[in-house]
Write a protein that holds these residues in place. Sequence first.
Motif, short mmCIF file in Angstrom:
data_model
loop_
_atom_site.label_atom_id
_atom_site.label_comp_id
_atom_site.label_asym_id
_atom_site.label_seq_id
_atom_site.Cartn_x
_atom_site.Cartn_y
_atom_site.Cartn_z
N LYS A 43 54.77 59.68 23.37
CA LYS A 43 56.11 60.26 23.51
C LYS A 43 56.89 59.93 22.24
CE LYS A 43 60.01 60.56 26.60
NZ LYS A 43 59.96 61.67 27.49
N ILE A 44 57.54 60.93 21.66
CA ILE A 44 58.32 60.69 20.45
C ILE A 44 59.47 59.77 20.83
CG2 ILE A 44 59.75 61.77 18.67
CD1 ILE A 44 57.91 64.23 18.94
N GLY A 45 59.52 58.63 20.18
CA GLY A 45 60.51 57.62 20.51
C GLY A 45 59.88 56.41 21.17
N GLY A 46 58.59 56.48 21.50
CA GLY A 46 57.87 55.31 22.02
C GLY A 46 57.12 55.57 23.30
N GLY A 47 56.04 54.86 23.43
CA GLY A 47 55.24 54.86 24.65
C GLY A 47 54.07 55.83 24.62
N ILE A 48 52.92 55.33 25.13
CA ILE A 48 51.70 56.12 25.24
C ILE A 48 51.57 56.55 26.70
CG2 ILE A 48 49.18 56.13 25.00
CD1 ILE A 48 50.62 55.87 22.33
N HIS A 49 51.31 57.81 26.94
CA HIS A 49 51.21 58.36 28.29
C HIS A 49 49.89 59.11 28.46
CE1 HIS A 49 55.41 57.37 29.05
NE2 HIS A 49 55.65 57.79 27.81
N GLY A 50 48.78 58.43 28.32
CA GLY A 50 47.48 59.05 28.50
C GLY A 50 46.86 59.51 27.19
N TYR A 51 45.75 60.24 27.33
CA TYR A 51 44.99 60.71 26.18
C TYR A 51 44.69 62.18 26.30
CZ TYR A 51 44.37 55.84 24.99
OH TYR A 51 44.61 54.54 24.63
N VAL A 52 44.45 62.81 25.17
CA VAL A 52 44.11 64.23 25.11
C VAL A 52 42.84 64.37 24.27
CG1 VAL A 52 44.85 66.47 24.24
CG2 VAL A 52 46.49 64.97 25.33
N GLN A 53 41.93 65.23 24.72
CA GLN A 53 40.72 65.53 23.96
C GLN A 53 40.97 66.78 23.13
OE1 GLN A 53 37.85 63.67 24.16
NE2 GLN A 53 38.93 62.29 25.53
N GLY A 54 40.63 66.73 21.85
CA GLY A 54 40.75 67.88 20.98
C GLY A 54 39.38 68.30 20.47
N HIS A 55 39.14 69.59 20.40
CA HIS A 55 37.86 70.14 19.94
C HIS A 55 38.14 71.12 18.82
CE1 HIS A 55 35.99 68.44 23.53
NE2 HIS A 55 37.06 68.88 24.18
#
Length: 95
Positions: A43-55
């Motif tokens: 999240k812009i401004g702080g904090g990680i909220h899971g992961y995303v896979q990119g291909h």
Amino acid sequence: MRKSRTVGSLVTGAAVVVFSLGLTVPAEAASGWTAQVQCPKEKIGGGIHGYVQGHGWASTQDAAWKAAIKNANDQMPQGYRAHHCDKKSIRKGKP
């Protein structure tokens, strides 16, 4: 009769010159590269909220990594970004 033999050998000679100059697409570039990355959904401004896979797929390894990271960023909702992506895998060939 002589004229047709001359034309045929000229065409053959021209084809040999074109192929010897490397004007064809190499087999490696034709098959391309497929890359996969895993990026934290930050999240812009702080904090990680899971992961995303990119291909991603491209004709070079570097371009395939960039395409995979762009794919991960394209999946982010507004206010999030893919940051510090981990390169998971790369292989030769299309997906």
